[in-house]
Design an enzyme around this catalytic site. Sequence first.
Site, PDB file in Angstrom:
ATOM      1  N   LYS A 147      -3.763  -1.531 -11.461  1.00  0.00           N
ATOM      2  CA  LYS A 147      -4.041  -3.020 -11.651  1.00  0.00           C
ATOM      3  C   LYS A 147      -4.822  -3.180 -13.069  1.00  0.00           C
ATOM      4  O   LYS A 147      -5.387  -2.283 -13.620  1.00  0.00           O
ATOM      5  CB  LYS A 147      -5.366  -3.268 -10.419  1.00  0.00           C
ATOM      6  CG  LYS A 147      -4.851  -3.170  -8.977  1.00  0.00           C
ATOM      7  CD  LYS A 147      -5.784  -3.782  -8.162  1.00  0.00           C
ATOM      8  CE  LYS A 147      -5.852  -5.561  -8.361  1.00  0.00           C
ATOM      9  NZ  LYS A 147      -6.688  -6.294  -7.431  1.00  0.00           N
ATOM     10  N   GLU A 194      -6.286   1.152  -6.670  1.00  0.00           N
ATOM     11  CA  GLU A 194      -4.995   1.081  -7.088  1.00  0.00           C
ATOM     12  C   GLU A 194      -4.852   1.058  -8.634  1.00  0.00           C
ATOM     13  O   GLU A 194      -5.422   0.207  -9.463  1.00  0.00           O
ATOM     14  CB  GLU A 194      -4.635  -0.556  -6.728  1.00  0.00           C
ATOM     15  CG  GLU A 194      -4.476  -0.432  -5.317  1.00  0.00           C
ATOM     16  CD  GLU A 194      -4.352  -2.214  -4.797  1.00  0.00           C
ATOM     17  OE1 GLU A 194      -3.287  -2.599  -5.304  1.00  0.00           O
ATOM     18  OE2 GLU A 194      -5.272  -2.636  -4.529  1.00  0.00           O
ATOM     19  N   GLU A 214     -11.153 -11.605   1.279  1.00  0.00           N
ATOM     20  CA  GLU A 214     -11.236 -10.619   0.597  1.00  0.00           C
ATOM     21  C   GLU A 214     -12.646 -10.589   0.084  1.00  0.00           C
ATOM     22  O   GLU A 214     -13.346 -11.669  -0.098  1.00  0.00           O
ATOM     23  CB  GLU A 214     -10.560 -10.862  -0.999  1.00  0.00           C
ATOM     24  CG  GLU A 214      -9.304 -10.665  -0.915  1.00  0.00           C
ATOM     25  CD  GLU A 214      -8.538 -10.506  -2.409  1.00  0.00           C
ATOM     26  OE1 GLU A 214      -9.328 -10.359  -3.386  1.00  0.00           O
ATOM     27  OE2 GLU A 214      -7.386 -10.826  -2.478  1.00  0.00           O
TER      28      GLU A 214
END
Length: 488
Positions: free
Chosen positions: A326, A323, A268
């Site tokens: 989150k 998103e 990531e």
Amino acid sequence: MALPGRLRALILAVALPLLFLSASEAGTVGINYGRVANDLPNPAAVVQLMKQQGIAQVKLYDTEPTVLRALANTGIKVVVALPNEQLLAAASRPSYALAWVRRNVAAYYPATQIQGIAVGNEVFASAKNLTAQLVPAMTNVHAALARLSLDKSVKVSSPIALTALAGSYPPSAGVFREDLAQAVMKPMLDFLAQTGSYLMVNAYPFFAYSANADVISLDYALFRPNAGVLDSGSGLKYYSLLDAQLDAVFTAVSKLGNYNAVRVVVSETGWPSKGDAKETGAAAANAAAYNGNLVRRVLSGNAGTPRRPDADMDVYLFALFNENQKPGPTSERNYGVFYPNQQKVYDVEFVLGGNSAGGGGSSSKDNGGLGWQDNGGVNTGNAPAAAGGGVKATSTGEAWCVANAMAGEERLQKALDYACGPGGADCKAIQPGAACFEPNTMVAHASYAFNDYYQRKGRTIGTCDFAGAAYVVNQAPKMGKCELPSTV
């Protein structure tokens, strides 16, 4: 010292081809596909988007059947995840691990090209009570793959956060936390070495920059030209915060034994396009610069770090979408390259699977037959299109081409000689006594020459790469009193 006026024809003819990297020597770029949102497109539409963008690798956070079915027969390589909540069962019961692999991997493979399993995610940070179960769970999952004859094709790892380090600055002082080093990290590294797998690391320069913007240069965090930071412990100079973070991990690993054969995959990394008032640096322009410059660097094969200069870097950007569910600060919901409506969050076009962007570019004959192809700087030869890659350069708006200091002076000099010679750049301004001779450094002179070449070529795709020695920026670079033009 830069000597742009002394063009070395013999070196150009003999040494320049050595600069060019075949596609097989470059790293790969994938994307993290998270689904903590209530407004995302259906999996079939998402897979179509990935195919349109040339995204050839994707990392998931679960094994959602609709997603795995949508990825079938696409050629997209997939990393699935065994969530933290299932670690205890997988660690304590080999039968559970076998059933999980049968149901979530074997049932879809090979139509869905699952190539890895992430066992847990940042366990040391988000599920500390399961730390002792991590390596046993990885071992049982691998044993299940072996029993099903999948262990050669599907590798097992577990993403760690940089919080696993007790120290990371300078990079030569990198060391794992005392509670993790011998108890967890050494057994994990032994496992990765024995199974031919890789260490997954989640690395976010944004966090370090945002918390220390008074002492960390934004250019240093975004892969832009900068003065660099010297590690007095190793004598190595760093021009990228991500490099410093990764070398801190490499140093920590080396203190546990000889694990040079264990690759590191950046599982990531990313930069938010929006954040709260206190989240310094969270902005779309910075996200575009970070992701765009990183992709160019990886796909050009120039992704090694000062400690491991020859290492390829495989990277998964975070994330495919913003998103909206989150938790946490605003930045957590704004890491996406795309909005849920599939429109881009910022104007950077990623071409992760070959030069599908079209556009101009000179043939190898245009540069004296030296093999310099204007296709992102990667001489792909007869390799399939999916093996190449680059980032589409825009021909509208302002853009400049600057030297990549991490390429080293030898590579910069060779590329500089090409630009000022066969390349046709006008380099009179960087001759002694001319307007842009100062600052008299290799990076400054090469930036001027590369930019002139880039502008004269109409900013077409691949004309700012020089085999990883240059990259595009969208903010006017500072080179002393010399201003680099955005047109010619």
